[in-house]
Design a protein around this motif. Structure first.
Motif, PDB file in Angstrom:
ATOM      1  N   GLY A   1       0.807  -1.216   0.000  1.00  0.00           N
ATOM      2  CA  GLY A   1       0.000   0.000   0.000  1.00  0.00           C
ATOM      3  C   GLY A   1       0.835   1.260   0.000  1.00  0.00           C
ATOM      4  N   ILE A   2       1.779   1.356   0.943  1.00  0.00           N
ATOM      5  CA  ILE A   2       2.577   2.579   1.023  1.00  0.00           C
ATOM      6  C   ILE A   2       3.537   2.674  -0.149  1.00  0.00           C
ATOM      7  N   GLY A   3       4.033   1.529  -0.640  1.00  0.00           N
ATOM      8  CA  GLY A   3       4.932   1.547  -1.788  1.00  0.00           C
ATOM      9  C   GLY A   3       4.253   2.094  -3.031  1.00  0.00           C
ATOM     10  N   ARG A   4       3.006   1.693  -3.259  1.00  0.00           N
ATOM     11  CA  ARG A   4       2.266   2.178  -4.423  1.00  0.00           C
ATOM     12  C   ARG A   4       2.025   3.678  -4.329  1.00  0.00           C
ATOM     13  N   ILE A   5       1.726   4.155  -3.117  1.00  0.00           N
ATOM     14  CA  ILE A   5       1.454   5.576  -2.946  1.00  0.00           C
ATOM     15  C   ILE A   5       2.716   6.399  -3.190  1.00  0.00           C
TER      16      ILE A   5
END
Length: 231
Positions: free
Chosen positions: A139-143
């Motif tokens: 999740g945080i990587g995609r953001i």
């Protein structure tokens, strides 16, 4: 191309709503750090697998006493979901659907605290999330990939156009299992504000510290230490 993005997605786009009220930051743009986006151990690490409730996360947030003299808590802004439009950024356009519908980028176990410093426009905020290591990492990587995927783009907030620049930063090594960091510049009406955001995943806990670059650097280690006490 225009796409609507929810301003609540991990709090990263929430800073956009405060830009018109911020003072010009002429020192932040010159700030250099040694902090990387997306470096660290694989997300399938099994260390510290237990997930924390939102109530438990609240107790691990920094408070005014932790930060020291000159810091004041800010009341939480009302959530808004439909007034941010991203223009001409394919990376954020691809992310928009998931963020706007509260998909895999929304973590239900969360806590947040916002502070001002010294009666000025300098601010720092801390966010904590708890979920499986894989979900947090993806999740945080995609953001962060989306936010740094376009060096320059524009965001329209409630009819106010904001020119954006993004820069991926080296991450602080040796903290947690994975680290990400970026520098964002918001420009509107002849005024500019620089915001640094650093995220650290430690097992099933995700920490994000955002705000004035110097304040993020000053309190990152302290925030991680309190968020991940020794068992």
């Amino acid at each position: 191309m225009r796409v609507r993005v929810a301003t609540t997605a991990l709090g990263i786009t929430a800073a956009l709503l405060a830009v018109p009220a911020c003072s010009t930051d002429t020192t932040g743009a010159k700030h250099h750090t040694t902090s990387s986006a997306g470096s660290g151990k694989p997300a399938d690490a099994v260390r510290k697998p237990a997930m924390l409730s939102s109530a438990a996360l609240e107790t691990r947030l920094l408070n005014e006493n932790d930060l020291g003299t000159g810091y004041l808590s800010k009341p939480e802004r009302p959530a808004q979901h439909d007034d941010v439009t991203v223009v001409d950024c394919p990376a954020l356009s691809k992310l928009g659907g998931d963020a706007a519908t509260g998909g895999t980028l929304t973590f239900p176990r969360k806590a947040k605290a916002d502070f001002t410093y010294g009666g000025s426009s300098s601010e720092v905020s801390e966010e904590l999330y708890s979920d499986s290591a894989n979900k947090l990492s993806e999740g945080i990587g995609r953001i962060f990939d989306a936010m740094t995927g376009c060096p320059t783009y524009q965001v329209v907030v409630g009819g106010t156009p904001i020119d954006m620049t993004s820069q991926k930063l080296p991450a602080p090594h040796g903290l947690g299992d994975e680290q990400w960091s970026q520098l964002l510049t918001f420009s509107t009406g002849g005024r500019s504000t620089v915001v640094k955001q650093t995220a650290i995943r430690d097992g099933s806990l995700l920490l994000i510290v955002s705000g004035s670059p110097a304040l993020v650097d000053r309190h990152l280690h302290k925030a991680l230490t309190k968020a991940t006490p020794a068992n």
